[in-house]
Design a protein around this motif. Structure first.
Motif, PDB file in Angstrom:
ATOM      1  N   LEU A 144     -54.459  68.277  -3.824  1.00 53.65           N
ATOM      2  CA  LEU A 144     -53.444  69.143  -4.434  1.00 53.65           C
ATOM      3  C   LEU A 144     -52.209  68.323  -4.797  1.00 53.65           C
ATOM      4  O   LEU A 144     -51.710  68.383  -5.925  1.00 53.65           O
ATOM      5  CB  LEU A 144     -53.064  70.238  -3.427  1.00 53.65           C
ATOM      6  N   THR A 169     -53.024  65.804  -7.669  1.00 55.49           N
ATOM      7  CA  THR A 169     -53.219  66.482  -8.952  1.00 55.49           C
ATOM      8  C   THR A 169     -51.891  66.990  -9.499  1.00 55.49           C
ATOM      9  O   THR A 169     -51.595  66.826 -10.690  1.00 55.49           O
ATOM     10  CB  THR A 169     -54.204  67.662  -8.792  1.00 55.49           C
ATOM     11  N   ALA A 170     -51.069  67.589  -8.640  1.00 55.64           N
ATOM     12  CA  ALA A 170     -49.762  68.089  -9.079  1.00 55.64           C
ATOM     13  C   ALA A 170     -48.929  66.941  -9.639  1.00 55.64           C
ATOM     14  O   ALA A 170     -48.334  67.050 -10.717  1.00 55.64           O
ATOM     15  CB  ALA A 170     -49.035  68.747  -7.908  1.00 55.64           C
ATOM     16  N   PHE A 204     -50.288  65.780 -13.095  1.00 57.46           N
ATOM     17  CA  PHE A 204     -49.919  66.714 -14.173  1.00 57.46           C
ATOM     18  C   PHE A 204     -48.495  66.452 -14.654  1.00 57.46           C
ATOM     19  O   PHE A 204     -48.220  66.357 -15.848  1.00 57.46           O
ATOM     20  CB  PHE A 204     -50.025  68.170 -13.698  1.00 57.46           C
ATOM     21  N   ILE A 205     -47.577  66.344 -13.695  1.00 57.04           N
ATOM     22  CA  ILE A 205     -46.167  66.161 -14.051  1.00 57.04           C
ATOM     23  C   ILE A 205     -45.982  64.835 -14.788  1.00 57.04           C
ATOM     24  O   ILE A 205     -45.291  64.762 -15.807  1.00 57.04           O
ATOM     25  CB  ILE A 205     -45.294  66.254 -12.777  1.00 57.04           C
ATOM     26  N   GLY A 239     -47.214  65.039 -18.335  1.00 61.58           N
ATOM     27  CA  GLY A 239     -46.242  65.717 -19.188  1.00 61.58           C
ATOM     28  C   GLY A 239     -45.235  64.735 -19.762  1.00 61.58           C
ATOM     29  O   GLY A 239     -44.978  64.716 -20.964  1.00 61.58           O
ATOM     30  N   TRP A 240     -44.686  63.869 -18.915  1.00 63.40           N
ATOM     31  CA  TRP A 240     -43.683  62.899 -19.383  1.00 63.40           C
ATOM     32  C   TRP A 240     -44.313  61.840 -20.273  1.00 63.40           C
ATOM     33  O   TRP A 240     -43.717  61.403 -21.259  1.00 63.40           O
ATOM     34  CB  TRP A 240     -42.946  62.262 -18.206  1.00 63.40           C
ATOM     35  N   GLU A 300     -46.847  62.297 -22.240  1.00 59.81           N
ATOM     36  CA  GLU A 300     -47.076  62.944 -23.528  1.00 59.81           C
ATOM     37  C   GLU A 300     -45.771  62.984 -24.340  1.00 59.81           C
ATOM     38  O   GLU A 300     -45.767  62.771 -25.548  1.00 59.81           O
ATOM     39  CB  GLU A 300     -47.618  64.358 -23.301  1.00 59.81           C
ATOM     40  N   GLN A 301     -44.665  63.250 -23.634  1.00 56.73           N
ATOM     41  CA  GLN A 301     -43.368  63.280 -24.323  1.00 56.73           C
ATOM     42  C   GLN A 301     -43.025  61.887 -24.875  1.00 56.73           C
ATOM     43  O   GLN A 301     -42.534  61.750 -25.995  1.00 56.73           O
ATOM     44  CB  GLN A 301     -42.270  63.768 -23.362  1.00 56.73           C
ATOM     45  N   LYS A 345     -45.306  61.378 -27.937  1.00 58.21           N
ATOM     46  CA  LYS A 345     -44.837  62.176 -29.078  1.00 58.21           C
ATOM     47  C   LYS A 345     -43.582  61.547 -29.680  1.00 58.21           C
ATOM     48  O   LYS A 345     -43.446  61.430 -30.895  1.00 58.21           O
ATOM     49  CB  LYS A 345     -44.551  63.618 -28.640  1.00 58.21           C
ATOM     50  N   SER A 391     -42.043  67.954 -26.555  1.00 57.06           N
ATOM     51  CA  SER A 391     -43.494  68.096 -26.505  1.00 57.06           C
ATOM     52  C   SER A 391     -43.881  69.365 -25.755  1.00 57.06           C
ATOM     53  O   SER A 391     -43.417  69.608 -24.649  1.00 57.06           O
ATOM     54  CB  SER A 391     -44.093  66.882 -25.800  1.00 57.06           C
ATOM     55  N   PHE A 439     -46.658  69.865 -24.541  1.00 60.24           N
ATOM     56  CA  PHE A 439     -47.465  69.428 -23.398  1.00 60.24           C
ATOM     57  C   PHE A 439     -46.595  68.997 -22.217  1.00 60.24           C
ATOM     58  O   PHE A 439     -47.033  69.043 -21.080  1.00 60.24           O
ATOM     59  CB  PHE A 439     -48.403  68.303 -23.818  1.00 60.24           C
ATOM     60  N   LEU A 440     -45.350  68.568 -22.528  1.00 58.80           N
ATOM     61  CA  LEU A 440     -44.413  68.276 -21.436  1.00 58.80           C
ATOM     62  C   LEU A 440     -44.281  69.515 -20.562  1.00 58.80           C
ATOM     63  O   LEU A 440     -44.447  69.451 -19.343  1.00 58.80           O
ATOM     64  CB  LEU A 440     -43.036  67.871 -22.003  1.00 58.80           C
ATOM     65  N   PHE A 491     -47.913  70.647 -19.001  1.00 58.79           N
ATOM     66  CA  PHE A 491     -48.346  69.802 -17.877  1.00 58.79           C
ATOM     67  C   PHE A 491     -47.429  69.974 -16.667  1.00 58.79           C
ATOM     68  O   PHE A 491     -47.902  70.075 -15.538  1.00 58.79           O
ATOM     69  CB  PHE A 491     -48.380  68.331 -18.300  1.00 58.79           C
ATOM     70  N   ILE A 492     -46.104  69.973 -16.929  1.00 61.27           N
ATOM     71  CA  ILE A 492     -45.192  70.108 -15.792  1.00 61.27           C
ATOM     72  C   ILE A 492     -45.346  71.495 -15.165  1.00 61.27           C
ATOM     73  O   ILE A 492     -45.279  71.645 -13.943  1.00 61.27           O
ATOM     74  CB  ILE A 492     -43.734  69.808 -16.203  1.00 61.27           C
ATOM     75  N   ALA A 496     -48.153  73.215 -15.083  1.00 62.70           N
ATOM     76  CA  ALA A 496     -49.397  73.151 -14.298  1.00 62.70           C
ATOM     77  C   ALA A 496     -49.129  72.426 -12.976  1.00 62.70           C
ATOM     78  O   ALA A 496     -49.562  72.873 -11.906  1.00 62.70           O
ATOM     79  CB  ALA A 496     -50.477  72.420 -15.092  1.00 62.70           C
ATOM     80  N   GLY A 497     -48.379  71.315 -13.056  1.00 66.37           N
ATOM     81  CA  GLY A 497     -48.015  70.583 -11.845  1.00 66.37           C
ATOM     82  C   GLY A 497     -47.192  71.440 -10.900  1.00 66.37           C
ATOM     83  O   GLY A 497     -47.391  71.419  -9.684  1.00 66.37           O
ATOM     84  N   SER A 498     -46.280  72.231 -11.477  1.00 64.20           N
ATOM     85  CA  SER A 498     -45.414  73.077 -10.649  1.00 64.20           C
ATOM     86  C   SER A 498     -46.210  74.142  -9.911  1.00 64.20           C
ATOM     87  O   SER A 498     -45.890  74.475  -8.766  1.00 64.20           O
ATOM     88  CB  SER A 498     -44.350  73.751 -11.521  1.00 64.20           C
ATOM     89  N   LEU A 539     -49.270  73.847  -8.895  1.00 71.57           N
ATOM     90  CA  LEU A 539     -49.922  73.167  -7.768  1.00 71.57           C
ATOM     91  C   LEU A 539     -48.911  72.825  -6.671  1.00 71.57           C
ATOM     92  O   LEU A 539     -49.184  72.980  -5.484  1.00 71.57           O
ATOM     93  CB  LEU A 539     -50.635  71.897  -8.255  1.00 71.57           C
TER      94      LEU A 539
END
Lengths: 94, 94
Positions: A11, A14-15, A18-19, A22-23, A25-26, A29, B40, B42-43, B46-47, B49-51, B53
């Motif tokens: 957990l 994975t959390a 994900f976070i 996100g960064w 990807e930013q 982009k 983004s 996805f920022l 994803f964040i 989704a992370g939150s 979790l």
């Protein structure tokens, strides 16, 4: 609540992933469009400040996931902030 | 490490407040400029989704600061995402 340590580990990892995704990807982009004008610099500054405190918190409560996520998040936010600074300087007015 | 519980409380609350201030500033900036094109999606996804979790993680380890920060962060991210969707639809090309 009684929970398997392995579940907690998965957990937490994975959390964190994900976070960080996100960064990343930013960053991707921003790199592609060479624009980060709409991203608030205070978003990064405040979240970075929060991450530093979470980092201290994680060290005190000895939680490796809090430490890992916030340390890598901090690095990625500094990258976005640096890119924004650079792109904003050369930005065409829109 | 042996630390005063009050210190941990202040640390957790301050860290959470910083992170929430970051998202609130992004909402304010987006509202003012009516543009969130460079942010983004996805920022946020994803964040968020992370939150979710982290929220589960916080509930399991029974940490009220992890729960509070991630729950409020989640709400603010959904707001930014909704604003972005709306502004992107009506955005002038730049």
């Amino acid at each position: 609540m009684e929970v398997d340590g392995t579940f907690l580990t998965i957990l937490g990892i994975t959390a964190g992933i994900f976070i960080l995704m996100g960064w990343i990807e930013q960053i991707y982009k921003g790199y592609k469009t060479k624009r980060l004008k709409d991203v608030s610099k205070f978003l990064m500054i405040f979240i970075a400040a929060g991450s530093i405190l979470w980092l201290i918190y994680g060290i005190i409560v000895d939680d490796v996931f809090i430490i890992g996520t916030n340390m890598s998040g901090l690095i990625l936010m500094i990258i976005v902030l640096g890119m924004k600074k650079r792109y904003d300087m050369h930005a065409k007015p829109s």
